[in-house]
Design an enzyme around this catalytic site. Structure first.
Site, PDB file in Angstrom:
ATOM      1  CG  ASP A  96      -1.707   0.963   1.174  1.00  0.00           C
ATOM      2  OD1 ASP A  96      -2.450   1.442   0.276  1.00  0.00           O
ATOM      3  OD2 ASP A  96      -2.232   1.592   2.368  1.00  0.00           O
ATOM      4  CG  ASP A  98      -2.019   5.308   2.050  1.00  0.00           C
ATOM      5  OD1 ASP A  98      -2.469   5.034   1.092  1.00  0.00           O
ATOM      6  OD2 ASP A  98      -2.325   4.759   3.261  1.00  0.00           O
TER       7      ASP A  98
HETATM    8  N1  LIG Z   1      -3.486  10.713  -0.104  1.00  0.00           N
HETATM    9  C1  LIG Z   1      -3.705   9.704  -0.825  1.00  0.00           C
HETATM   10  N2  LIG Z   1      -3.010   8.618  -1.001  1.00  0.00           N
HETATM   11  C2  LIG Z   1      -3.483   7.556  -1.675  1.00  0.00           C
HETATM   12  N3  LIG Z   1      -4.597   7.331  -2.192  1.00  0.00           N
HETATM   13  C3  LIG Z   1      -5.591   8.468  -1.859  1.00  0.00           C
HETATM   14  C4  LIG Z   1      -5.244   9.353  -1.290  1.00  0.00           C
HETATM   15  N4  LIG Z   1      -6.303  10.294  -0.990  1.00  0.00           N
HETATM   16  C5  LIG Z   1      -7.294   9.330  -1.588  1.00  0.00           C
HETATM   17  N5  LIG Z   1      -7.003   8.350  -1.947  1.00  0.00           N
HETATM   18  C6  LIG Z   1      -7.789   7.524  -2.729  1.00  0.00           C
HETATM   19  O1  LIG Z   1      -8.082   6.253  -2.000  1.00  0.00           O
HETATM   20  C7  LIG Z   1      -8.498   5.174  -2.724  1.00  0.00           C
HETATM   21  C8  LIG Z   1      -8.401   3.955  -1.847  1.00  0.00           C
HETATM   22  O2  LIG Z   1      -6.966   3.907  -1.618  1.00  0.00           O
HETATM   23  P1  LIG Z   1      -6.475   2.625  -0.935  1.00  0.00           P
HETATM   24  O3  LIG Z   1      -7.151   1.374  -1.275  1.00  0.00           O
HETATM   25  O4  LIG Z   1      -5.119   2.441  -0.790  1.00  0.00           O
HETATM   26  O5  LIG Z   1      -6.978   2.942   0.615  1.00  0.00           O
HETATM   27  P2  LIG Z   1      -6.513   2.119   1.756  1.00  0.00           P
HETATM   28  O6  LIG Z   1      -5.167   1.957   2.025  1.00  0.00           O
HETATM   29  O7  LIG Z   1      -7.261   0.694   1.990  1.00  0.00           O
HETATM   30  O8  LIG Z   1      -7.203   2.929   3.227  1.00  0.00           O
HETATM   31  P3  LIG Z   1      -6.423   4.165   3.885  1.00  0.00           P
HETATM   32  O9  LIG Z   1      -6.834   5.250   2.638  1.00  0.00           O
HETATM   33  O10 LIG Z   1      -7.520   4.444   4.762  1.00  0.00           O
HETATM   34  O11 LIG Z   1      -5.158   4.166   4.155  1.00  0.00           O
HETATM   35  C9  LIG Z   1      -7.507   5.506  -3.808  1.00  0.00           C
HETATM   36  O12 LIG Z   1      -8.303   4.868  -5.186  1.00  0.00           O
HETATM   37  C10 LIG Z   1      -7.127   6.774  -4.001  1.00  0.00           C
HETATM   38  O13 LIG Z   1      -8.077   7.356  -5.175  1.00  0.00           O
HETATM   39  N1  LIG Z   2      -1.093  -1.545  11.060  1.00  0.00           N
HETATM   40  C1  LIG Z   2      -1.621  -1.282  10.203  1.00  0.00           C
HETATM   41  N2  LIG Z   2      -2.873  -1.125   9.955  1.00  0.00           N
HETATM   42  C2  LIG Z   2      -3.386  -0.808   8.795  1.00  0.00           C
HETATM   43  C3  LIG Z   2      -2.755  -0.267   7.718  1.00  0.00           C
HETATM   44  C4  LIG Z   2      -1.583  -0.403   7.836  1.00  0.00           C
HETATM   45  O1  LIG Z   2      -0.579  -0.072   7.033  1.00  0.00           O
HETATM   46  N3  LIG Z   2      -0.851  -0.776   9.046  1.00  0.00           N
HETATM   47  N4  LIG Z   2      -3.383   0.185   6.659  1.00  0.00           N
HETATM   48  C5  LIG Z   2      -4.732   0.127   6.683  1.00  0.00           C
HETATM   49  C6  LIG Z   2      -5.532   1.116   5.400  1.00  0.00           C
HETATM   50  O2  LIG Z   2      -4.476   1.823   4.705  1.00  0.00           O
HETATM   51  C7  LIG Z   2      -5.582  -0.230   7.769  1.00  0.00           C
HETATM   52  N5  LIG Z   2      -4.952  -0.741   8.762  1.00  0.00           N
END
Ligand SMILES: Nc1ncnc2c1ncn2[C@@H]1O[C@H](COP(=O)(O)OP(=O)(O)OP(=O)(O)O)[C@@H](O)[C@H]1O
Ligand SMILES: Nc1nc2c(c(=O)[nH]1)N=C(CO)CN2
Length: 177
Positions: A96, A98
């Site tokens: 993942d 972010d």
């Molecule tokens: N800052 C950001 N970085 C990455 N993705 C983002 C961001 N802001 C919004 N998104 C959107 O979030 C959507 C879902 O991303 P992803 O499936 O990686 O979420 P997640 O990792 O499960 O949850 P979280 O966002 O809580 O970490 C992506 O398709 C993207 O368009």
């Molecule tokens: N410890 C941990 N927990 C999570 C994580 C992660 O990267 N580390 N990512 C999530 C959704 O992005 C949800 N929960």
């Protein structure tokens, strides 16, 4: 490369360190990105959906001349290349990526929110981010990263354990094993 960004990496399926390393390598090899620093790697208890394997988490800083949306496209294509399957919300994943911050910008779009809307409440993000950006000031929060991390509860911090200390070696200790 005038823009800077911080990216959070997480993996909890398969060879987790391999996926982190390959994620970094893919970003590093992109012609419009220069990875500048890596945090240490932390093993972290799953947050949100707790019935899944523990994660390895870390963060990196980079410089780039792409836009935030282009950076999102790049990070998503790296996730896809590294076997990421999107099925369960907050479920297990090989990798993942972010986008936490992009310069000091505040972006609210359907597909992209910066600062990442949950970064301020996540010890698995703020602890590694403190390795490389403790005194970095974020205008949106009117706080430094260290100040954001301070109020996290002991319980949240307890779920985060140093797994590989790469930071003291300029970060690139991750590539040495
Ligand atoms: N800052 C950001 N970085 C990455 N993705 C983002 C961001 N802001 C919004 N998104 C959107 O979030 C959507 C879902 O991303 P992803 O499936 O990686 O979420 P997640 O990792 O499960 O949850 P979280 O966002 O809580 O970490 C992506 O398709 C993207 O368009
Ligand atoms: N410890 C941990 N927990 C999570 C994580 C992660 O990267 N580390 N990512 C999530 C959704 O992005 C949800 N929960």
């Amino acid at each position: 490369m005038t823009n800077f960004s911080y990216i959070a990496l997480g993996s909890n399926i398969g060879d987790r360190e391999y996926y982190l390393r390959e994620g970094i390598r893919e970003l590093q090899e992109h012609p419009r990105i220069r990875v500048t620093e890596l945090s240490s790697v932390y093993e972290t208890a799953p947050v949100g959906v707790t019935d899944q394997p523990s994660f390895l988490n870390m963060v990196l800083s980079l410089r780039t001349d792409v836009t935030p949306l282009e950076l999102l496209e790049i990070t998503q294509s790296v996730e896809q290349k590294l076997d990421r399957v999107r099925d369960k919300h907050w479920g297990p994943r090989t990798i993942d990526l972010d986008i936490l911050l992009f310069n000091d910008e505040n972006i609210k779009m359907n597909e992209l929110n910066i600062p990442h809307p949950r970064m301020h409440e996540r010890a698995f993000v703020l602890t590694p981010l403190c390795d490389i950006a403790a005194s970095h000031y974020v205008s949106y929060y009117r706080q430094t990263i260290q100040e954001l991390a301070a109020p996290l509860s002991g319980r949240e911090k307890e779920g985060v354990h140093l797994w590989k200390n790469c930071f003291g070696q300029g970060g690139y200790g991750l590539f040495e094993s």
